[in-house]
Structures are given as C-alpha cells and as structure tokens.
Design a protein around this motif. Structure first.
Motif, PDB file in Angstrom:
ATOM      1  N   ARG A   1      -2.502   6.431   2.386  1.00 42.67           N
ATOM      2  CA  ARG A   1      -3.105   5.158   1.981  1.00 42.67           C
ATOM      3  C   ARG A   1      -3.878   4.525   3.146  1.00 42.67           C
ATOM      4  O   ARG A   1      -4.955   3.957   2.959  1.00 42.67           O
ATOM      5  CB  ARG A   1      -2.015   4.189   1.518  1.00 42.67           C
ATOM      6  CG  ARG A   1      -1.247   4.599   0.283  1.00 42.67           C
ATOM      7  CD  ARG A   1      -2.050   4.403  -0.974  1.00 42.67           C
ATOM      8  NE  ARG A   1      -1.214   4.608  -2.172  1.00 42.67           N
ATOM      9  CZ  ARG A   1      -1.698   4.772  -3.387  1.00 42.67           C
ATOM     10  NH1 ARG A   1      -3.016   4.774  -3.582  1.00 42.67           N
ATOM     11  NH2 ARG A   1      -0.889   4.954  -4.415  1.00 42.67           N
ATOM     12  N   ILE A   2      -3.341   4.625   4.335  1.00 43.90           N
ATOM     13  CA  ILE A   2      -4.013   4.047   5.503  1.00 43.90           C
ATOM     14  C   ILE A   2      -5.325   4.769   5.779  1.00 43.90           C
ATOM     15  O   ILE A   2      -6.364   4.144   6.026  1.00 43.90           O
ATOM     16  CB  ILE A   2      -3.092   4.092   6.735  1.00 43.90           C
ATOM     17  CG1 ILE A   2      -1.887   3.177   6.535  1.00 43.90           C
ATOM     18  CG2 ILE A   2      -3.847   3.695   7.995  1.00 43.90           C
ATOM     19  CD1 ILE A   2      -0.831   3.289   7.624  1.00 43.90           C
ATOM     20  N   VAL A   3      -5.303   6.110   5.731  1.00 42.43           N
ATOM     21  CA  VAL A   3      -6.512   6.849   6.070  1.00 42.43           C
ATOM     22  C   VAL A   3      -7.598   6.653   5.013  1.00 42.43           C
ATOM     23  O   VAL A   3      -8.790   6.807   5.317  1.00 42.43           O
ATOM     24  CB  VAL A   3      -6.199   8.349   6.273  1.00 42.43           C
ATOM     25  CG1 VAL A   3      -6.132   9.105   4.955  1.00 42.43           C
ATOM     26  CG2 VAL A   3      -7.208   9.004   7.217  1.00 42.43           C
TER      27      VAL A   3
ATOM     28  N   ILE B   1      -4.778  15.859   6.356  1.00 42.81           N
ATOM     29  CA  ILE B   1      -4.858  15.893   7.820  1.00 42.81           C
ATOM     30  C   ILE B   1      -4.193  14.664   8.421  1.00 42.81           C
ATOM     31  O   ILE B   1      -3.602  14.727   9.503  1.00 42.81           O
ATOM     32  CB  ILE B   1      -6.325  16.011   8.277  1.00 42.81           C
ATOM     33  CG1 ILE B   1      -6.870  17.402   7.955  1.00 42.81           C
ATOM     34  CG2 ILE B   1      -6.476  15.726   9.780  1.00 42.81           C
ATOM     35  CD1 ILE B   1      -8.356  17.556   8.185  1.00 42.81           C
ATOM     36  N   SER B   2      -4.230  13.549   7.713  1.00 41.05           N
ATOM     37  CA  SER B   2      -3.637  12.316   8.240  1.00 41.05           C
ATOM     38  C   SER B   2      -2.145  12.482   8.498  1.00 41.05           C
ATOM     39  O   SER B   2      -1.585  11.804   9.369  1.00 41.05           O
ATOM     40  CB  SER B   2      -3.870  11.152   7.265  1.00 41.05           C
ATOM     41  OG  SER B   2      -3.057  11.282   6.105  1.00 41.05           O
ATOM     42  N   TYR B   3      -1.482  13.378   7.764  1.00 39.33           N
ATOM     43  CA  TYR B   3      -0.068  13.628   8.034  1.00 39.33           C
ATOM     44  C   TYR B   3       0.188  15.071   8.478  1.00 39.33           C
ATOM     45  O   TYR B   3       1.275  15.601   8.346  1.00 39.33           O
ATOM     46  CB  TYR B   3       0.821  13.241   6.838  1.00 39.33           C
ATOM     47  CG  TYR B   3       0.487  13.878   5.514  1.00 39.33           C
ATOM     48  CD1 TYR B   3       0.949  15.143   5.184  1.00 39.33           C
ATOM     49  CD2 TYR B   3      -0.259  13.184   4.557  1.00 39.33           C
ATOM     50  CE1 TYR B   3       0.676  15.714   3.961  1.00 39.33           C
ATOM     51  CE2 TYR B   3      -0.546  13.750   3.322  1.00 39.33           C
ATOM     52  CZ  TYR B   3      -0.081  15.015   3.035  1.00 39.33           C
ATOM     53  OH  TYR B   3      -0.356  15.588   1.811  1.00 39.33           O
TER      54      TYR B   3
ATOM     55  N   MET C   1       1.533  -4.531   5.142  1.00 34.29           N
ATOM     56  CA  MET C   1       2.315  -3.806   4.143  1.00 34.29           C
ATOM     57  C   MET C   1       1.440  -2.768   3.435  1.00 34.29           C
ATOM     58  O   MET C   1       0.316  -3.058   3.035  1.00 34.29           O
ATOM     59  CB  MET C   1       2.917  -4.773   3.117  1.00 34.29           C
ATOM     60  CG  MET C   1       3.843  -5.822   3.730  1.00 34.29           C
ATOM     61  SD  MET C   1       5.209  -5.100   4.715  1.00 34.29           S
ATOM     62  CE  MET C   1       6.129  -4.241   3.440  1.00 34.29           C
ATOM     63  N   ILE C   2       1.989  -1.564   3.309  1.00 34.79           N
ATOM     64  CA  ILE C   2       1.265  -0.439   2.714  1.00 34.79           C
ATOM     65  C   ILE C   2       2.043   0.050   1.489  1.00 34.79           C
ATOM     66  O   ILE C   2       3.265   0.206   1.536  1.00 34.79           O
ATOM     67  CB  ILE C   2       1.102   0.711   3.719  1.00 34.79           C
ATOM     68  CG1 ILE C   2       0.386   0.238   4.981  1.00 34.79           C
ATOM     69  CG2 ILE C   2       0.354   1.881   3.085  1.00 34.79           C
ATOM     70  CD1 ILE C   2      -1.028  -0.244   4.769  1.00 34.79           C
ATOM     71  N   GLU C   3       1.325   0.306   0.404  1.00 32.76           N
ATOM     72  CA  GLU C   3       1.973   0.802  -0.813  1.00 32.76           C
ATOM     73  C   GLU C   3       2.475   2.226  -0.588  1.00 32.76           C
ATOM     74  O   GLU C   3       1.740   3.103  -0.127  1.00 32.76           O
ATOM     75  CB  GLU C   3       0.982   0.785  -1.970  1.00 32.76           C
ATOM     76  CG  GLU C   3       1.601   1.257  -3.294  1.00 32.76           C
ATOM     77  CD  GLU C   3       0.595   1.306  -4.427  1.00 32.76           C
ATOM     78  OE1 GLU C   3       0.938   1.893  -5.469  1.00 32.76           O
ATOM     79  OE2 GLU C   3      -0.528   0.791  -4.248  1.00 32.76           O
TER      80      GLU C   3
END
Length: 592
Positions: free
Chosen positions: A374-376, A423-425, A334-336
């Motif tokens: 958040r993941i990156v 860059i992540s998106y 789960m990611i905020e």
C-alpha cells in the motif's frame, strides 16, 4: 669492353699479298680472346673465395667468443617464454587491517625427474608412490621407462618429503627451488583471498599467479617489484573474521542449512570487516571448479558476493525510507492492512492477520506485506526504481574481487506495477548480501551512500540519498523490530541492535516457488542509536526443529545466529556495552 675482330681486314689483305692463309690470323685472335676470358674468370673466382673466407672467419670468431662467454658464466635453465621476459617469483604479502598475515611466501622445492639418468626406475617408482600416496606406481614406471627425458613429479614438496626423496639416492631425481604461496590461517577468509597457483615455470624458479579473490584482482600489484615488498592491506579483521566464521558455521550445522553467508561492514565507510561464505575451502589446496551442475553448489562459489537472491522483507525498510523521505507518510501514518490485497490475478497476503490498519512503524515492525505494498502504491514504480538505483541495487557492487562483477542484480524485464509491489517486500528483484549490507549502511549512517571496499583506509562516503531525519526515523523503527517485533532473538543486551528479518521462498528452476524451502536473511545495524557496523546473515534452507513445529522464518533462524555473532564480535570491534534507557536512545556507560 673493346672486342678484337677475329678477321681484321688490314691484316687479311697483307697476308693475301704475301701468300699466307688468312684463317691462321682468325685462329690466333680466337686463342688470345679465350686466354683473356680465362684470366677474367680466374680473377672473379679468387675474389669470391677471398670474400667467403673472410665471412667464415668472422662467423667462427663470433661463435668462439659466444662459447667462451657461456663457459665463463654461471649455468642457467633455458626458459620457454618470450625472449627477455624473466620469471618473477617474488610476491607481496597480504595482511588484515591490523597487519596480521593472511598470505605470504614460503621457500620450498619442486621435484622433477630425468629418466635417462635413472639407475633403478622400478625402485624409484615404488618408493615415490610410498612417499606421495596420490601418485600411481604403474604410471610413474611407465613414464620412467618411456621416451620422456624430463618429467615433473611434484610442483611443491615439504622439507620432510624432500629428505625422504633424497634418501632414495637415484641421480635421475632432481630438486628445483620454489617460492610457494602459503595461507597460514587455512580456510579463514578463503573466498576473499581466493588462492594462487604456478604460471610459467622453469626448474630453477616459478611464477606465482592469482587464481581468484584479491590474489587475482591485485595480481599485477602483488607481483610488481616497484612496490618494494609492501604488503597489500585488507580491511578484514582477522579475529572478527574467525569469530563470524565459527558462529555462522555452528548455526549452519544446527539449522541443517545448505549454505550460509555473512557480511560485516563499517556503516560509515563501507569497509568490509568480515566476509564469509559457507561451505568454504582451503586456499592452500584450492579445489577444481565444477565442470557440470549448478556452480553455486561448489565451495568456490562466493555466496556473499556472487550469489543473488530475493532477500524478502529486508527490502521493506527501503520502501518505508523512501516514503518518509518524500513526505508521503510519517512513522504514525495509518496504513490499511486488510487482506488479501488483490491485483489482477495476484493476491498479496501477510504471514499473520494484523487487522484492518497498522501505523507505518508497525508495518515495518510486524513486517506486513500488504501494508508495504500500500505504501509503495503512493510512491510509484518509476520513483521506486530510481531510489533503489541510488542505493546500488541496479548494478554490481564494485568490490575489489574478481567475482564481484558476476554478482549483478537480477531485475524484472518490465518494472510494472505488480513488480513494484512485490519488490517493495523483497520479491521480484534479486541481489547479493553485499548489496544489502551497503544499502542498509546508507540508510542507517545518516543517509550517505557507501561503496563496499575490501581495502583498509579506502572507504569513502558518497552522495546523500536520504536526510538525517529520515535516517534517524528508520534507525528507531529497526530498533523496535528487534525489541518488540520479528527479530527479538537477535537482541544483545548492551548493544542496542536494530535490524530487519527477511524470509523469501526459494524459486524453482522450472518456475514458481518451493513451499518448504526458504532463504532466511537478517540484516542488523549496531548500535542502533549511532550505527558503527552493519551485519547481514543469510541461511540457505534453514530449519529450526527444536519446537513442536519446524520453523524456517528468519526470526527463528538467521536472527539468533546474527545475535550471537554480534555478542562475540562487538567487543572485538572495540564497542563497549551500554545500558539503554526507557526513553529511547539515551545511554549511560555500564559499570566495569
């Protein structure tokens, strides 16, 4: 040399003793000396005349032999070129992967004039202008009545035009044999082929040279007699190329887009099966490059290879793949996603409010910018750059087109943390649609990097970038993006399409972004359970006006165009439709 004294002492004494004048002896000796000098000068002159006569005889002999040789040989046109460098007109054919002709040679003629031999220059100028509307009668007449002794009129003419010129009947008009390059499919694959033109020319032959595309990239190979006329075989499939171009052009018109690009690639080898850039051109009549303005506005500009763009949310797949590969998350983590995500003066928002949390799978399926950022953050900028480098995003693709080196990605001057997050998106790094296709092939084919190639049979898999397990997880997520996410309009029954949408705001030349102009991209893999092909469709400033509100996002523009391309192209690629089971990727054959 022994000198004779003018007044020898012994003779003088004897002459005085006899009462003679000693001066007579001096005059006698002087006369003898002058006579001897004249004899020597005469001998030297006669020797020199003899040598000069021999030289003139030898020179006249050489000239006479050469004139006899020329008189006995066939006449040929002198060449304004380096001595010994012959004009090679023959050029090998270019075919698609199935042997269909893409470029070949056609015997034709050039038309030139010798004004001194003309009888009626005015009539000739008038009738030539009627045969060739692009020629001006006044200009022709000026050239025919001027001081010029030779004039090219048309570098290549059709048999019908040749007959009409022949009917003019003026001895000042002459024809020279030519071998011209013919592209029998017209605009089809124009950006791949590039086009050709004439290099060195004579009245009896001309050198055909490549101007762009594979024609220029393989110019030396195509002209090499050592290849024995063997054709250059490309990885393109002519029938698939035609289908992709037709659908993409239709989508571009319906969505009123300024331009479009598509890349269809073998996911296992990197061979490009279809490459389209619109607007395009006819290589038989290649237009001139733009001399001012934006080069990307020219139909010669290859959007699929040269164009580098921010490709939006399609990059989220790479962020998720890296996090899965490094064990940072699982598909269920789960990611905020509560927003906005504030970083200094920057605020990152989602297109919709997705609530406080999403699973990693749903971050990709619903395309959450905040969740991806958040993941990156757990990955870090340095590791992100290294991973994107292994996917090929830090260098040109290496495709065998002369335009490929100019399609080098645009990277941020400093890979800061905010750069890492954008860059992540898919913002802050610009790459070509071809880069995107190769990277998706890598993450979908089991994790092996592929290098794009336009040559049949030259595709190779490279190093492993991600594991098979990570690749399988990504394929499952991409399938869900199409089945229940942002790309449902790309679903094609029987082919289990997986993919990812990306909608990027277009940057302004003066800085910042437009509010109402986007680049919509959809990248798909099919069949998603065992990917054979990757398809990238990109539309420049599309707009769907069919509903009450105008829609620009890729889910409403690029995705349905890609779905129609897959529906048309998949059977041509030999893929049989399959029925997806409720359990996932287990399949059964559909009834014939």
């Amino acid at each position: 040399m022994i000198r004779t004294p003018l007044r020898p002492l012994a003779r003088i004494l004897q002459a005085r003793a006899r009462g003679e004048n000693p001066a007579a002896i001096e005059r006698e000796n002087l006369a003898l000396r002058h006579e001897r000098m004249r004899d020597q000068a005469r001998d030297r002159a006669e020797g020199r005349l003899l040598m000069l006569g021999v030289m003139f005889f030898a020179a006249f002999l050489v000239v006479g032999v050469r004139m006899g040789s020329l008189a006995a040989s066939d006449p040929s046109e002198p060449r304004a070129a380096t001595p010994g460098a012959a004009i090679v007109a023959q050029r090998a054919d270019i075919t698609d992967r199935n042997g269909n002709i893409l470029a070949t040679n056609l015997a034709t003629h050039a038309l030139y004039a010798q004004p001194p031999n003309m009888i009626e220059p005015g009539r000739v100028a008038r009738e030539l202008a009627a045969i060739f509307p692009d020629l001006d009668e006044a200009d022709l007449l000026k050239d025919f009545t001027g001081k010029r002794k030779f004039l090219w009129i048309k570098k290549k003419i059709s048999p019908e035009q040749m007959q009409r010129v022949h009917d003019i009947g003026d001895p000042g008009l002459m024809f020279g044999p030519r071998e011209m390059r013919l592209y029998p499919n017209g605009r089809l694959a124009s950006h791949v082929l590039g086009g050709s033109g004439f290099g060195r020319e004579g009245v009896s032959s001309a050198e055909v040279v490549g101007r762009a595309g594979v024609e220029k990239a393989f110019d030396g190979w195509l002209r090499d007699p050592a290849n024995g006329g063997q054709p250059l075989r490309l990885s393109l499939d002519l029938t698939v190329q035609a289908a992709v171009e037709q659908v993409l052009a239709g989508g571009m018109r319906l969505l009123d887009a300024r331009g479009a690009a598509a890349v269809l690639m073998d996911a296992q080898t990197g061979e490009v099966v279809s490459l389209v850039s619109l607007p395009d051109f006819d290589p038989n009549e290649r237009p001139r490059p733009l001399t001012k303005g934006d080069p990307s506005e020219s139909p010669l500009f290859n959007r699929a290879v040269q164009g580098v763009y921010e490709l939006g949310s399609t990059f989220k797949t790479f962020t998720v793949a890296q996090a899965l590969e490094e064990g940072i998350v699982t598909p269920a983590t789960m990611i905020e996603t509560k927003g906005p995500l504030v970083w200094g003066r920057h605020r990152i928002r989602d297109f919709h409010n997705y609530g406080p949390q999403l699973s990693v799978t749903d971050v990709l399926v619903k395309s959450s910018n905040i969740g991806t950022a958040r993941i990156v953050q757990r990955i870090g900028a340095e590791r992100q750059r290294d991973f994107l480098g292994r996917l090929g995003f830090l260098e040109a693709t290496g495709l065998e087109l002369v335009e490929a080196p100019s399609g080098k990605p645009l990277l941020p001057p400093k890979w800061t943390e905010i750069s890492m997050m954008t860059i992540s998106y898919g913002h802050g790094l610009s790459a070509s649609p071809l880069h995107l296709a190769a990277a998706y092939a890598t993450v979908a084919n089991g994790g092996y990097r592929v290098t794009p190639t336009i040559l049949a049979g030259q595709g190779r898999r490279g190093e492993r970038v991600i594991s098979e397990a990570t690749s399988a997880a990504i394929r499952t997520m991409l399938r869900q993006v199409v089945s229940r996410g942002t790309a449902t309009l790309a679903d094609v029954p029987g082919y289990a399409v997986g993919g990812k949408t990306g909608t990027a705001d277009k940057p302004k030349p003066t800085g910042g972004y437009y509010k109402d102009k986007v680049l919509a991209t959809f990248v798909s893999v099919f069949p998603a359970n065992a990917p054979r092909y990757v398809l990238v469709v990109s539309l420049d400033e599309p707009e769907d006006r069919t509903g009450p509100e105008h829609r620009r996002t890729a889910g409403w523009t690029a995705a349905p165009v890609a779905g129609e391309i897959i529906r048309r192209a998949a059977p041509l690629l030999g893929l049989r439709p399959e029925i997806e089971t409720a359990g996932g990727f287990g399949v059964t054959l559909a009834a014939n």
